[in-house]
Design a protein around this motif. Structure first.
Motif: not given
Length: 270
Positions: A1-19
């Motif tokens: 699942m971590l190898g999916n670029p879309w999952i990675a992009a959504l994770a970056a978006l969430f991390l930006w907002w949360f952090s």
């Protein structure tokens, strides 16, 4: 699942907002209680963990290690930003900028408000460069590099002038900063910044599709998402959208200040 670029992009978006929300919350709480230095020192393990993560992930390229490198760079960046917003690492100038002074003097005064912070960022970027030079996984360095150059661009645009500026999240120790920036129509730098960031996003996306290793795809997807967020934050200096609502709900009420501010400073996630 971590190898999916879309999952990675959504994770970056969430991390930006949360952090960003976590940093703003810590700054607001410490500003209310006058514990800015204590909050900065107690959060030092975040900086240490970031350094350990960069070292640990440097020699391995995989989706998991790309995430580790990305998170580690964000942790280092986040601690330096917390120290800045807490007023611990800022600059020698803590005075408001006088009106009607030459541009060269305004620039020197503006630099003086953030000098130590900028030196810390440059030192961290150089350290990450040495730590990842020749390593298989250099995504930690590139993550910090995107954050660094996007922030420099944002600060220069604020100095030269942008239409929309917001100081809602600015703590009391940095109340002098807004006077060094200018609320005006966009300068020549804004279209240059937008073009450069858009080109960078396109380059990262091209790397996603050209790469054959899943770790590289994940890393470039994280960089593409982060650069796109930097592009979004630049546009928020121009577009009349209430982006501050993304974090306002999770923060305690701000102290009321009866002293009006002549100008405001942008306070986005990057």
């Amino acid at each position: 699942m971590l190898g999916n670029p879309w999952i990675a992009a959504l994770a970056a978006l969430f991390l930006w907002w949360f952090s960003t929300g976590v940093i703003l919350m810590l700054v607001r709480h410490s500003d209310h209680r006058g514990t800015q230095l204590k909050a900065t020192l107690l959060s030092l393990p975040i900086l240490i963990l970031g350094g350990v993560g960069i070292w640990w992930s440097a020699d391995t390229i995989s989706p998991e290690m790309a995430f580790v490198a990305f998170l580690s760079a964000v942790a280092i960046w986040g601690w330096i930003e917390l120290a800045f917003l807490s007023g611990v690492i800022t600059g020698p100038n803590t005075s408001k900028c006088p009106a009607d002074i030459p541009e060269w003097e305004r620039f020197i005064r503006a630099w003086g408000t953030i000098a130590y912070h900028e030196i810390a960022l440059v030192a961290a970027l150089i350290a990450l460069g040495f730590a990842t030079y020749g390593a298989e996984n250099s995504f930690g360095f590139w993550t910090f590099g995107v954050l660094f150059f996007a922030r420099i661009s944002a600060k220069l645009n604020l100095f030269l002038g942008v239409p929309k500026i917001n100081t809602e999240f600015l703590p009391s120790r940095l109340a002098h900063l807004p006077s060094h920036f200018r609320k005006a129509s966009i300068s020549w730098l804004f279209p240059v910044s937008i073009t450069a960031l858009s080109f960078a996003v396109a380059c990262w996306m091209e790397r996603i599709y050209a790469s054959t290793l899943s770790g590289d795809k994940t890393g470039f997807a994280l960089l593409a998402a982060l650069t796109a967020l930097a592009l979004f934050e630049h546009w928020m200096m121009v577009l009349p959208l209430p982006d501050e609502k993304l974090w306002r709900w999770m923060l305690p009420a701000q102290k009321t200040d009866k002293t009006p501010s002549r100008l405001n400073e942008e306070a986005h996630g990057l």
